[in-house]
Design a protein around this motif. Structure first.
Motif, PDB file in Angstrom:
ATOM      1  N   HIS A  55     -43.401  -7.939 110.971  1.00  0.00           N
ATOM      2  CA  HIS A  55     -43.123  -8.133 109.548  1.00  0.00           C
ATOM      3  C   HIS A  55     -43.747  -6.975 108.771  1.00  0.00           C
ATOM      4  O   HIS A  55     -44.436  -6.139 109.346  1.00  0.00           O
ATOM      5  CB  HIS A  55     -43.606  -9.491 109.040  1.00  0.00           C
ATOM      6  CG  HIS A  55     -45.081  -9.723 109.158  1.00  0.00           C
ATOM      7  ND1 HIS A  55     -45.754  -9.750 110.346  1.00  0.00           N
ATOM      8  CD2 HIS A  55     -46.026  -9.934 108.208  1.00  0.00           C
ATOM      9  CE1 HIS A  55     -47.038  -9.986 110.127  1.00  0.00           C
ATOM     10  NE2 HIS A  55     -47.236 -10.093 108.833  1.00  0.00           N
ATOM     11  N   ASP A  59     -51.311  -4.830 107.053  1.00  0.00           N
ATOM     12  CA  ASP A  59     -52.237  -4.830 108.198  1.00  0.00           C
ATOM     13  C   ASP A  59     -51.499  -4.664 109.526  1.00  0.00           C
ATOM     14  O   ASP A  59     -52.102  -4.351 110.547  1.00  0.00           O
ATOM     15  CB  ASP A  59     -53.115  -6.100 108.209  1.00  0.00           C
ATOM     16  CG  ASP A  59     -52.327  -7.387 108.189  1.00  0.00           C
ATOM     17  OD1 ASP A  59     -51.237  -7.430 107.571  1.00  0.00           O
ATOM     18  OD2 ASP A  59     -52.791  -8.371 108.789  1.00  0.00           O
ATOM     19  N   HIS A  60     -50.187  -4.855 109.505  1.00  0.00           N
ATOM     20  CA  HIS A  60     -49.366  -4.663 110.712  1.00  0.00           C
ATOM     21  C   HIS A  60     -48.581  -3.347 110.653  1.00  0.00           C
ATOM     22  O   HIS A  60     -48.352  -2.710 111.670  1.00  0.00           O
ATOM     23  CB  HIS A  60     -48.352  -5.814 110.863  1.00  0.00           C
ATOM     24  CG  HIS A  60     -48.997  -7.150 111.002  1.00  0.00           C
ATOM     25  ND1 HIS A  60     -48.984  -7.860 112.176  1.00  0.00           N
ATOM     26  CD2 HIS A  60     -49.708  -7.898 110.119  1.00  0.00           C
ATOM     27  CE1 HIS A  60     -49.657  -8.996 112.008  1.00  0.00           C
ATOM     28  NE2 HIS A  60     -50.108  -9.037 110.761  1.00  0.00           N
TER      29      HIS A  60
HETATM   30 ZN   LIG Z   1     -48.791 -11.081 107.693  1.00  0.00          ZN
END
Ligand SMILES: [Zn+2]
Ligand SMILES: [Zn+2]
Length: 226
Positions: A55, A59-60
């Motif tokens: 997604h 943070d990803h």
């Molecule tokens: Zn998330």
């Protein structure tokens, strides 16, 4: 082969190697791309084919563009999350209701991700680099899990976390909290031995049973609460 990539900030980053290609799943927070590059080089498996995002959250996804630029890898994200990687992204909680777009760019890149170039847009059920896309919208509109048949493994992104046992994400980080509560049901029929979370330790044996037990318990609790 699955490896957790060390030295990445934010969510956990994984390297997935199959005959269909080498993929980095969720390379982590802004500035983590050097750690990813270093680790991938050490493996000696060749270049990264795909950077796949479960997604759009920073943070990803924060370091995704830098990683693609540094390695020539292509970016892939579910089509419902793609608008969040563009300038003039939808205004919502995680973009500080649009305020993030007005921050100086040096600051903004720690709040929002901007891929700024064409990504492969994923749909439920399709396969990329040996991983099957399982769309579980709610946490974000384009939240996905990735099922690896060759490794008998499921990458859950933030559909569920395992920080203090298995949990759904808290309401204040969800695009649609109702959706996020429903999304894990999508995982109920899947078969896999291992589970890898965006946050919290992996489950390395009987993971589908552990996840199903959690879902059953939740349903029972909901029924009791009426
Ligand atoms: Zn998330
Ligand atoms: Zn996360």
């Amino acid at each position: 082969m699955i490896q957790r990539i060390p030295g990445v900030r934010g969510a956990q980053a994984y390297l997935h190697h199959s005959r269909e290609g080498l993929a980095v799943i969720d390379p982590g927070y802004t500035g983590s791309f050097r750690a990813v590059c270093r680790f991938v080089e050490q493996q000696g498996l060749g270049g990264i084919d795909w950077v796949i995002l479960t997604h759009h959250h920073i943070d990803h996804a924060g370091t995704a563009l830098a990683l693609c630029q540094a390695t020539g890898a292509r970016l892939a994200v579910h089509q419902a999350d793609a608008p969040y990687l563009q300038p003039r992204r939808p205004k919502e909680r995680m973009t500080l209701w649009g305020l993030a777009d007005r921050l100086p760019s040096g600051l903004a890149r720690f709040v929002v991700t901007c891929a700024g170039r064409a990504a492969r847009l994923l749909e439920d059920g399709e396969t990329i680099a040996g991983l099957t896309v399982v769309h579980g919208p709610g946490h974000t509109p384009g939240s996905i899990g990735l099922l690896s048949e060759s490794e008998s493994a499921l990458f859950l992104g933030d559909i569920l976390n395992n920080e203090r046992g298995i949990r759904t994400p808290p309401w204040n980080v969800n695009h649609s909290h109702q959706g996020a509560m429903r999304a894990p049901q999508r995982l109920e029929l899947l078969r896999y031995e291992r589970a890898y979370f965006g946050h919290g330790p992996a489950i390395l044996a009987g993971a589908d049973q552990t996840v199903r037990a959690f879902l059953t318990l939740r349903k029972t609790a909901a029924a009791l609460a009426g």
